[in-house]
Design an enzyme around this catalytic site. Structure first.
Site, PDB file in Angstrom:
ATOM      1  N   GLY A 166       0.773  -1.243   0.000  1.00  0.00           N
ATOM      2  CA  GLY A 166       0.000   0.000   0.000  1.00  0.00           C
ATOM      3  C   GLY A 166       0.801   1.288   0.000  1.00  0.00           C
TER       4      GLY A 166
ATOM      5  N   ASN B 179       1.712   3.038  -2.672  1.00  0.00           N
ATOM      6  CA  ASN B 179       1.040   3.969  -3.603  1.00  0.00           C
ATOM      7  C   ASN B 179      -0.233   4.520  -2.984  1.00  0.00           C
ATOM      8  OD1 ASN B 179       2.299   4.365  -6.376  1.00  0.00           O
ATOM      9  ND2 ASN B 179       2.548   2.164  -6.076  1.00  0.00           N
TER      10      ASN B 179
ATOM     11  N   MET C 202      -3.673  -7.036  -7.076  1.00  0.00           N
ATOM     12  CA  MET C 202      -3.103  -8.104  -7.899  1.00  0.00           C
ATOM     13  C   MET C 202      -4.131  -9.138  -8.360  1.00  0.00           C
ATOM     14  SD  MET C 202      -0.201  -6.726  -8.055  1.00  0.00           S
ATOM     15  CE  MET C 202       1.089  -7.774  -8.709  1.00  0.00           C
ATOM     16  N   ARG C 203      -5.354  -8.704  -8.626  1.00  0.00           N
ATOM     17  CA  ARG C 203      -6.376  -9.581  -9.212  1.00  0.00           C
ATOM     18  C   ARG C 203      -6.724  -9.061 -10.601  1.00  0.00           C
ATOM     19  NH1 ARG C 203      -6.831 -14.268  -7.287  1.00  0.00           N
ATOM     20  NH2 ARG C 203      -8.914 -14.534  -8.107  1.00  0.00           N
TER      21      ARG C 203
ATOM     22  N   LEU D  80      -9.272  -8.301 -13.375  1.00  0.00           N
ATOM     23  CA  LEU D  80     -10.706  -7.992 -13.319  1.00  0.00           C
ATOM     24  C   LEU D  80     -11.405  -8.474 -14.592  1.00  0.00           C
ATOM     25  CD1 LEU D  80     -10.267  -4.436 -11.815  1.00  0.00           C
ATOM     26  CD2 LEU D  80     -11.301  -6.409 -10.648  1.00  0.00           C
TER      27      LEU D  80
ATOM     28  N   ASN E 119      -5.288   2.313 -13.169  1.00  0.00           N
ATOM     29  CA  ASN E 119      -4.279   1.434 -12.586  1.00  0.00           C
ATOM     30  C   ASN E 119      -2.895   2.045 -12.750  1.00  0.00           C
ATOM     31  OD1 ASN E 119      -3.158  -1.045 -11.528  1.00  0.00           O
ATOM     32  ND2 ASN E 119      -2.630  -1.646 -13.621  1.00  0.00           N
TER      33      ASN E 119
ATOM     34  N   HIS F 159       1.035   0.755 -13.306  1.00  0.00           N
ATOM     35  CA  HIS F 159       1.770  -0.440 -13.706  1.00  0.00           C
ATOM     36  C   HIS F 159       3.262  -0.108 -13.748  1.00  0.00           C
ATOM     37  CE1 HIS F 159       2.415  -4.315 -15.582  1.00  0.00           C
ATOM     38  NE2 HIS F 159       3.236  -3.699 -16.422  1.00  0.00           N
TER      39      HIS F 159
ATOM     40  N   SER G 291       3.616   3.548 -15.515  1.00  0.00           N
ATOM     41  CA  SER G 291       2.537   4.102 -16.329  1.00  0.00           C
ATOM     42  C   SER G 291       1.243   4.082 -15.539  1.00  0.00           C
ATOM     43  CB  SER G 291       2.314   3.248 -17.592  1.00  0.00           C
ATOM     44  OG  SER G 291       3.519   3.036 -18.306  1.00  0.00           O
TER      45      SER G 291
ATOM     46  N   ASP H  73      -3.471  -4.621 -18.729  1.00  0.00           N
ATOM     47  CA  ASP H  73      -2.409  -3.604 -18.853  1.00  0.00           C
ATOM     48  C   ASP H  73      -2.342  -2.994 -20.254  1.00  0.00           C
ATOM     49  OD1 ASP H  73      -1.717  -4.175 -16.192  1.00  0.00           O
ATOM     50  OD2 ASP H  73      -0.262  -5.695 -16.800  1.00  0.00           O
TER      51      ASP H  73
ATOM     52  N   GLU I 222       6.606   6.323  -9.022  1.00  0.00           N
ATOM     53  CA  GLU I 222       5.171   5.991  -8.920  1.00  0.00           C
ATOM     54  C   GLU I 222       4.493   6.913  -7.917  1.00  0.00           C
ATOM     55  OE1 GLU I 222       3.989   1.845  -8.570  1.00  0.00           O
ATOM     56  OE2 GLU I 222       5.956   1.191  -9.261  1.00  0.00           O
TER      57      GLU I 222
HETATM   58  C1  GAR Z   1       3.710  -1.125  -7.350  1.00  0.00           C
HETATM   59  O1  GAR Z   1       5.006  -1.110  -7.878  1.00  0.00           O
HETATM   60  C2  GAR Z   1       2.689  -1.195  -8.473  1.00  0.00           C
HETATM   61  O2  GAR Z   1       3.060  -0.476  -9.620  1.00  0.00           O
HETATM   62  C3  GAR Z   1       2.668  -2.665  -8.750  1.00  0.00           C
HETATM   63  O3  GAR Z   1       2.750  -3.281  -7.491  1.00  0.00           O
HETATM   64  C4  GAR Z   1       3.431  -2.433  -6.592  1.00  0.00           C
HETATM   65  C5  GAR Z   1       2.535  -2.200  -5.398  1.00  0.00           C
HETATM   66  O4  GAR Z   1       3.218  -1.516  -4.374  1.00  0.00           O
HETATM   67  N1  GAR Z   1       1.470  -3.032  -9.444  1.00  0.00           N
HETATM   68  C6  GAR Z   1       1.381  -4.052 -10.292  1.00  0.00           C
HETATM   69  O5  GAR Z   1       2.306  -4.780 -10.552  1.00  0.00           O
HETATM   70  C7  GAR Z   1       0.009  -4.224 -10.911  1.00  0.00           C
HETATM   71  N2  GAR Z   1      -0.017  -5.342 -11.795  1.00  0.00           N
HETATM   72  P1  GAR Z   1       2.403  -0.782  -3.243  1.00  0.00           P
HETATM   73  O6  GAR Z   1       1.426  -1.796  -2.662  1.00  0.00           O
HETATM   74  O7  GAR Z   1       3.451  -0.392  -2.234  1.00  0.00           O
HETATM   75  O8  GAR Z   1       1.694   0.396  -3.853  1.00  0.00           O
END
Ligand code: GAR
Length: 194
Positions: free
Chosen positions: A12, A14, A90-91, A93, A107, A109, A136, A145, A174
């Site tokens: 979490g 982000n 990470m699911r 949809l 989202n 990525h 992105s 994606d 990010e």
């Molecule tokens: C982040 O790097 C995000 O971009 C990636 O997972 C991480 C989550 O970190 N997302 C994906 O790979 C989506 N397929 P966080 O929980 O600390 O935000």
């Protein structure tokens, strides 16, 4: 301000950067709910500490993807959410959920899309020998994606990088990119409904 939910599965970071940005005066989105599909995701405690309502909709408690998503959708509607932000969710949809939230589902990525869709983006970027990598923000469509990119940030790949050092460099970007992209999208939604 546009009522927003953040969907997470883990750490979490982000989500925390979005919550911090939304606490600034004039930010066009309000974070009203954080939902995890994983019970006990560390991000839930972070959201609670920030005073945000949280919910868990455990995908393992449902027989299939769609029934999980119906429960998730019901929770979002109950909270009158207008915009759904995936942050380390990470699911995959289904087209049903994606269609229901079309144009209001975004989202982040960890790659410069369209390069490296899917998982393990940092290791794959290193293996491919690219000089630049990044992250992105994109609207979510039924293809994984592959939705329209709203904003990107680039970082260099440096000699000696591992997947971990590269991931950390991208993650820093990010945390800047997502709050900015969400502000743009929320302003757009607010204008269109005014
Ligand atoms: C982040 O790097 C995000 O971009 C990636 O997972 C991480 C989550 O970190 N997302 C994906 O790979 C989506 N397929 P966080 O929980 O600390 O935000």
């Amino acid at each position: 301000r546009v009522s927003t939910a953040i969907l997470i599965s883990g750490r979490g970071s982000n989500m925390a950067s979005l919550v911090a940005a939304a606490a600034e005066p004039g930010y066009p989105a309000r974070i009203d709910l954080v939902v995890s599909n994983r019970p006990g995701a560390p991000g839930l405690a972070r959201a609670e500490a920030a005073g945000i309502a949280t919910a868990t909709v455990d995908h393992k408690a449902f027989p299939d993807r769609e029934s999980f998503e119906r429960a998730l959708d019901a929770r979002l509607r109950e909270a009158s959410i207008a915009l759904v932000v995936l942050a380390g969710f990470m699911r995959v949809l289904t087209p049903w959920f994606v269609a229901r939230w079309e144009g209001r589902l975004v989202n982040i990525h960890p790659s410069l899309l369209p390069a490296f869709r899917g998982t393990d983006t940092h290791a794959r970027a290193l293996a491919a020998g690219v000089a630049e990598h990044g992250c992105s923000v994109h609207l979510v469509t039924a293809d994984l994606d592959a939705g329209p990119v709203i904003a990107q940030e680039t970082v260099p790949v440096l000699p000696g990088d591992t997947a971990e050092t590269l991931a950390a460099r991208v993650l820093e970007r990010e945390h800047v990119l997502y709050p900015r992209a969400l502000a743009t999208l929320a302003s757009h939604i607010a204008r269109n409904r005014a």
